[in-house]
Scaffold this active site. Structure first.
Site, PDB file in Angstrom:
ATOM      1  N   LYS A   1       0.838  -1.212   0.000  1.00  0.00           N
ATOM      2  CA  LYS A   1       0.000   0.000   0.000  1.00  0.00           C
ATOM      3  C   LYS A   1       0.872   1.262   0.000  1.00  0.00           C
ATOM      4  O   LYS A   1       0.649   2.171  -0.795  1.00  0.00           O
ATOM      5  CB  LYS A   1      -0.954  -0.013   1.216  1.00  0.00           C
ATOM      6  CG  LYS A   1      -1.933  -1.186   1.179  1.00  0.00           C
ATOM      7  CD  LYS A   1      -2.953  -1.144   2.292  1.00  0.00           C
ATOM      8  CE  LYS A   1      -2.440  -1.548   3.652  1.00  0.00           C
ATOM      9  NZ  LYS A   1      -2.158  -2.997   3.794  1.00  0.00           N
ATOM     10  N   THR A   2       1.876   1.283   0.877  1.00  0.00           N
ATOM     11  CA  THR A   2       2.763   2.449   0.937  1.00  0.00           C
ATOM     12  C   THR A   2       3.589   2.565  -0.344  1.00  0.00           C
ATOM     13  O   THR A   2       3.776   3.662  -0.881  1.00  0.00           O
ATOM     14  CB  THR A   2       3.736   2.320   2.135  1.00  0.00           C
ATOM     15  OG1 THR A   2       2.995   1.929   3.274  1.00  0.00           O
ATOM     16  CG2 THR A   2       4.465   3.605   2.400  1.00  0.00           C
TER      17      THR A   2
ATOM     18  N   ASP B   1      -1.766   6.374   6.563  1.00  0.00           N
ATOM     19  CA  ASP B   1      -1.797   4.954   6.882  1.00  0.00           C
ATOM     20  C   ASP B   1      -2.745   4.737   8.061  1.00  0.00           C
ATOM     21  O   ASP B   1      -2.969   5.657   8.853  1.00  0.00           O
ATOM     22  CB  ASP B   1      -0.384   4.493   7.238  1.00  0.00           C
ATOM     23  CG  ASP B   1      -0.283   2.983   7.280  1.00  0.00           C
ATOM     24  OD1 ASP B   1      -0.989   2.308   6.503  1.00  0.00           O
ATOM     25  OD2 ASP B   1       0.504   2.468   8.094  1.00  0.00           O
TER      26      ASP B   1
ATOM     27  N   THR C   1      -6.220  -1.908   6.819  1.00  0.00           N
ATOM     28  CA  THR C   1      -6.153  -3.361   6.668  1.00  0.00           C
ATOM     29  C   THR C   1      -7.508  -3.938   6.255  1.00  0.00           C
ATOM     30  O   THR C   1      -7.569  -4.969   5.612  1.00  0.00           O
ATOM     31  CB  THR C   1      -5.683  -4.014   7.983  1.00  0.00           C
ATOM     32  OG1 THR C   1      -6.381  -3.392   9.057  1.00  0.00           O
ATOM     33  CG2 THR C   1      -4.192  -3.856   8.162  1.00  0.00           C
TER      34      THR C   1
ATOM     35  N   ARG D   1       6.713  -7.891   1.761  1.00  0.00           N
ATOM     36  CA  ARG D   1       7.516  -7.408   2.893  1.00  0.00           C
ATOM     37  C   ARG D   1       8.220  -8.580   3.579  1.00  0.00           C
ATOM     38  O   ARG D   1       9.366  -8.474   4.008  1.00  0.00           O
ATOM     39  CB  ARG D   1       6.628  -6.664   3.897  1.00  0.00           C
ATOM     40  CG  ARG D   1       7.426  -6.088   5.063  1.00  0.00           C
ATOM     41  CD  ARG D   1       6.542  -5.388   6.070  1.00  0.00           C
ATOM     42  NE  ARG D   1       5.973  -4.182   5.504  1.00  0.00           N
ATOM     43  CZ  ARG D   1       4.918  -3.549   6.022  1.00  0.00           C
ATOM     44  NH1 ARG D   1       4.346  -4.014   7.106  1.00  0.00           N
ATOM     45  NH2 ARG D   1       4.453  -2.461   5.454  1.00  0.00           N
TER      46      ARG D   1
END
Ligand code: ADE
Length: 352
Positions: free
Chosen positions: A86-87, A131, A180, A239
């Site tokens: 997302k980031t 976020d 989320t 990640r």
């Protein structure tokens, strides 16, 4: 808030918040690890991005269209489990749009004044990335509505009998929200995003490409089988793939191995506590608790969280989505149950 020019790597400590995994939000990207030089692993442009192909294709079109109109991109909401990009996508959007990215998080915007300072610091077309947007305080969220819809923020000025409200006009900007789960958002906030996109788990092939790319940027060789083994055991999550690649790189370097091949990957993934399905220690503890303490389930999420000593949110956001997707867990109206597949896996790994 941290302003990130699009042509520079994210500075260390770019966000004040950690993800639900307890790790830093940007750790899979450009965050330097202790004692090592910063290596920019995070893709900067759409062309470097691996996976989420349908989503990326759509975003390319939205970016082109906004640029043709000379207007800001519509507000974007990304939702999905932590670590899926997302980031990274927010950073890529800013780079592709040639605007600045401003990064903050829901809990960091404690009151209206903080939001106002952030909004009034935006340049024309800039991206504001929030976020954990579901954790915005309610009063802040309400102020965001007029900013998103009318590019206006109303602020109280003066006090007592001279108290009044002043409106500030904002430049065209894009809010990129990340959460989320969309269900955590209020309907009025969700409705103000015109681009709402879910991030899905990555395929093994995509993750193996991400591992190969990261390994090459980190200066370690991989074989196709080695990259696939790491990718396959990364819980569908870039990640995690990057984190495992970094750690295996350490073993390879210190042990004097020439590359990450399948047997090196298998040995060190085992030492890192990652089993052959990619489950980590917490995933296995969760399944074991249901199997042994609750007779296979069904068990309510609060009882499960209490027995594991883990916050409910961590179980719901980090562990359950993957276990559900891989058929280890079932969520029924009466609670969580483990599947036959989970039982077999626990038996084979000698866990219960
Ligand atoms: N590193 C982390 N996520 C990535 C992605 N989706 N593509 C390429 N490199 C990545």
């Amino acid at each position: 808030m941290v302003r990130i020019p699009h042509d520079e790597p994210t500075p260390s400590g770019a966000t004040a918040t950690g993800d639900a995994n307890g790790s830093d939000l940007v750790s899979a990207g450009v965050q330097p690890e202790d004692g090592e030089p910063s290596v920019a692993l995070r893709p900067r442009r759409f062309d470097e991005y691996i996976g989420q192909t349908q989503l990326v294709d759509k975003l390319r079109i939205y970016v082109d269209a906004a640029q043709q109109r000379g207007d800001a991109l519509d507000h974007v909401l990304f939702h999905g489990p932590p670590g899926l990009g997302k980031t990274t996508l927010a950073q890529i959007l800013a780079t592709e749009l040639d605007v600045q990215l401003h990064v903050t998080s829901g809990p960091a915007i404690e009151h209206k004044g903080v939001l106002a300072a952030q909004l009034t610091g935006l340049g024309k077309g800039d991206l504001l990335f929030i976020d954990e947007i579901h954790r915005l305080p309610a009063t802040v969220e309400e102020s965001l509505y007029s900013a998103m819809e009318d590019r206006r923020i109303d602020l109280p000025v003066g006090d007592g009998s001279r108290a009044r409200t002043m409106s500030f006009q904002l430049p065209g900007f894009t809010l990129v929200g990340a959460t989320t789960r969309t269900a955590l958002l209020t309907a009025p906030l969700r409705d103000r995003f015109h681009i709402v996109e879910a991030l899905a788990f990555y395929t093994d092939a995509e993750l193996s490409n991400i591992v190969a790319r990261a390994a090459s940027l980190l200066g370690v060789k991989t074989t196709a089988e080695g990259a696939l083994e790491v990718g396959r055991r990364s819980r569908g999550t870039p990640r995690i793939a990057i984190r495992l690649t970094r750690r295996i790189r350490d073993f390879v370097q210190v042990g004097g191995y020439s590359s990450i091949d399948a047997s090196v990957a298998d040995e060190f993934l085992g030492r890192l506590g990652v089993d052959r399905h990619g489950l980590d220690g917490m995933d296995r503890r969760l399944l074991e608790a249901i199997a042994t303490l609750f007779d296979g389930g069904p068990v309510g999420i609060d009882a499960l969280a209490a027995s594991l000593g883990e916050p409910r949110d961590t179980l719901e956001d980090v562990h359950e989505p993957f276990l559900l997707q891989r058929g280890f867990l079932i969520r029924s109206p009466r609670g969580r149950m483990i599947t036959e597949r989970a039982r077999r896996h626990l038996d084979e790994s000698g866990a219960s």
